[in-house]
Design a protein around this motif. Sequence first.
Motif: not given
Lengths: 212, 212, 212, 212
Positions: B18, B28, B31-32, B43, B47, B52-54, B56-57
Motif C-alpha cells: 500500500g 486516490q 488501485s486495490i 482482496k 478486507y 476499506s481502502k481509506q 488502509l491509507g
Amino acid sequence: MKTPGNSDRTRERLLGAGFHEINRRGFQPASIDTIVGEAGVTKGALYHHFASKQALGYAVVDEVLQAGLYQRWLRPIERAADPLDALIGSVRKASQGKVGPIDIGCPINNLAQEMSAVDEGFRQRICALYQRWEAGVIRALERGQMQARVRRDVDVAEAATFIVASLAGALGLAKTRKNGAPLGACAAGLTHYLEALRPEGRRPASASSRKV
Amino acid sequence: MKTPGNSDRTRERLLGAGFHEINRRGFQPASIDTIVGEAGVTKGALYHHFASKQALGYAVVDEVLQAGLYQRWLRPIERAADPLDALIGSVRKASQGKVGPIDIGCPINNLAQEMSAVDEGFRQRICALYQRWEAGVIRALERGQMQARVRRDVDVAEAATFIVASLAGALGLAKTRKNGAPLGACAAGLTHYLEALRPEGRRPASASSRKV
Amino acid sequence: MKTPGNSDRTRERLLGAGFHEINRRGFQPASIDTIVGEAGVTKGALYHHFASKQALGYAVVDEVLQAGLYQRWLRPIERAADPLDALIGSVRKASQGKVGPIDIGCPINNLAQEMSAVDEGFRQRICALYQRWEAGVIRALERGQMQARVRRDVDVAEAATFIVASLAGALGLAKTRKNGAPLGACAAGLTHYLEALRPEGRRPASASSRKV
Amino acid sequence: MKTPGNSDRTRERLLGAGFHEINRRGFQPASIDTIVGEAGVTKGALYHHFASKQALGYAVVDEVLQAGLYQRWLRPIERAADPLDALIGSVRKASQGKVGPIDIGCPINNLAQEMSAVDEGFRQRICALYQRWEAGVIRALERGQMQARVRRDVDVAEAATFIVASLAGALGLAKTRKNGAPLGACAAGLTHYLEALRPEGRRPASASSRKV
DNA sequence: ACGTCCGGGACATCCCGTTACT
DNA sequence: AGTAACGGGATGTCCCGGACGT
C-alpha cells in the motif's frame, strides 16, 4: 450559441473549471464530467478544444498556473523599490489572506507532488514553472546586491532555490494546517535568512534584540 | 500454508504494498487490485485486515510514514552531540542519496498535497506527523540554545515550522527536478539561517567571507 | 448465486451471448452491454472471466466456433462410409436448413472478413480453424482415394482448399441472398468437381445426361 | 480556393477515403473523422455531399465497388476470345498479385459478411453486385457453350453461382492466410470443375494424367 | 460549397467492496 | 485467515450529426 466567437470563451471556461477541479481533488481524480458540468458545456465541447484530459491538464499548467504564479509571486517583486521587502511582504500578505480552501495552498506544489513521478510531461511543465519562479527571485536578489542589501559573494541561484523551496513548503504546510501560520513563520524565517546574507555593516543591531 | 502468525505478515505485506503504490501513484489513483497483487494476496485478505481502502491509507500514514519519518529525520538529531549540525547533515545526506524515483521526494508531503483538502482524516493524521517532526526540531533547537549555539530569544516553534517547511519544499523540488540539488541549496540556506540565529559573539567571521 | 460452482456456467453463458452478438453484428460493433444483458450477468462478471472484449472474442473463436465447426462440418465426414457423399450431403442439408438469420452464413467467414486485417490474434486463430477444416477434408479425400473414388495423383491439400473456399463462399452468398440456393449450387458444383477427380473408368455416364 | 468544379473532386476524394477506411476497418468501425481527415476535408463537406455515414457507404458500394468489380473480374471475360480461359487467367493473376494487405481480399465479400444481416440497404446493394458478377459469368459460360467448350445441358446460372462463390471464398481465405495460395487452388479447382462440364469428346486425356 | 463549434449519447474498461464458501 | 465470483457504478474517450457562419 455556436458562433465561432464563443470558442475562446468556451475554452477559457474549461480551463477555469479544469483548474478548479484539479486544485480541489488533484489531476488524476478530477472528473471530466464535473469539469464540463462546472464549465456549463458538454464533453463534446471539451474534446473539441482539448485532445484528452492530459492535454487539458497541460494547458492548465501552461496557462492558468503560469498566470497565477506571475500575478501572485512574480509581479509584486518585479518593479518594487525594495525587492526583498516586497518578497517578504508577499509572504506576509499570503499568511493573512482568506483562509478559504482555495486561497491557501500552492497549486503548483500540489500538481508537482502528484504528477512529477507519474507523467513526464507534467513534470517538465512544472519544472519550467519553478524555474520561472526562481528566475524572478534571482533578479530580485541581484537588485538587492546592487542596492547593497545583499552580499556580492552570495550564490543567488542557490539562494533563490532555497527561498522558493521554503515558500512552497510553507504553502503546503498551511494547506494541511488549514491556517496561515506556517506562512508567517516562513516570512519570519526568510527575514532572518536574508539578514545573514547582508553585508557586515548593514546588519541591524535591533533585529537581534527583537523577539522573533 | 495457513500457519498461525501468518496474519501479521500478511498485514505488513499489505501495508508495504500500500505504501509503495500510494507513494508511486497517489492514494486516490492507487488501485486495490494492484496493491493486493503486489502483496501477493487476494482482496478478501485485504478486507479482512482493513475495513476499506481509506482505512488502509490511514494505517499507512500512522505506521509506515511515521516510522519512516523517525528513521530518516528524527532519530539522527535525537541524540546527536550537535543537533543543528546533525540536522544539516541529514539534509546533505539526502541531497547526495541515490536519486532513484522512490528515494527522492517526501511521502508525507505527497499525501499532504493530495489529501489534505479531500479527506479530513488524512489531513489530521498528516498534521500530527508534521507536528511530530516539528517537535523533534524544536527539541534540537532547544538543545542548541543550551549549547549557546542559538539565541535564547528565538521563537523555536516558529523556527521549527520554517525549517520543516523548507525541508518539505526542498524535497518536493528535488522530486520534480529529479536531482538532489534543491536539497543542497536547502542545506546551505539552513546553514545561513541558523547563523542568523546565533548569539552575537559566536557568529563566525569566516562564514561571511566564504562563497556560499 | 455467487457459489464457485456457478463460475463455469457464467463463463459459458458469456461465451454463448458473445458468440450470438458477434455473429449478429460483428465483433467490433458488438456491445459489451448487450452481451452481458443477454447473458444475464453484469460487466463485473464479464471482466472477471475475460480480461477484455478481445479476450472474450478470442475465447469465442477458440471454443465456440471450433466446436461448431466440428459439429457441423467435420464430424459428419469423419466416420462416414463414403466421406465424399457425406461432404456433399452436409452441404445439401445446410441448403435446406432453416433460413433463419443465424442458421445461415458462416460465423468463421464473418469473423475472418472483419478481423483478419485488423487484429493479428484473430487472424491466427481463424487461420487455425480453416486449417482444421481443410485437414478434415483432406482426410476425407484420402479415404476417397483408398476407396478408389478419387484419383491417386490428385493434390488433396489443394483440392481441400478449393472445397473449403467454395463452401465458405457459398455460405456467405447464402447469407447475403437470404436463402439457401447458393448452397445448392455449391453442392451441385462440388459434385461435378469431384467427378472430374475420379479415376477414368468410374466416371458415371449417367451424370452427363442429367440436367444439372 | 473554392473554384467551381471542386465539388466533384471533393465528392470523389470522400468516396475514395471512404472506400479505403471501410475496406480497412469495416463500415461500422470506420470513423467519419478518419475519413474526412484522409480526404483532406472537414465534416461539413462530407455532410454536404452525403446525408449520413450510411449514405456514404451506399455510394461506395454503388460506385466504387461496382467499378472495381467490373475492372477486375468482368471486363477481362467480357470480350475475351476464350471466356473460360480468361476467367481462370484472372484468378491466376490475382493469386500472383502483390500480397499487400489491400490488394488481397474481396471488398464486396468483406462488406457482405459485415452488413448483410445488419442493414437491409447494404444487403440489397451487395446482392445486386453479386448478381452483376454472376450475370457476367453466365454470359461467359453461354459463350463457352456456343464454342462447344461447355455442355448445352449445363445449368449456367447454377454454375455461375458456384464459380462466384468459390472465387469469393478463395479471396477470403487468401486474406486470412495472407498469401495467394488459396487463389491458386481455386484456379486449379475451377479448371477441373469446368473440365467436368465439357462435352464428352472434348475432355482432354492429358489432364487426367497431369499432377494437379 | 464548406469550415467551426459543439450536443447528446454510447463505448470499453476499471474499480471498490461484498457475499458465499473453505 | 483467506479465496473466488460478482454487483453496481463511474471513468475517459470517441463518435455521428446538426446548428451556425461565410
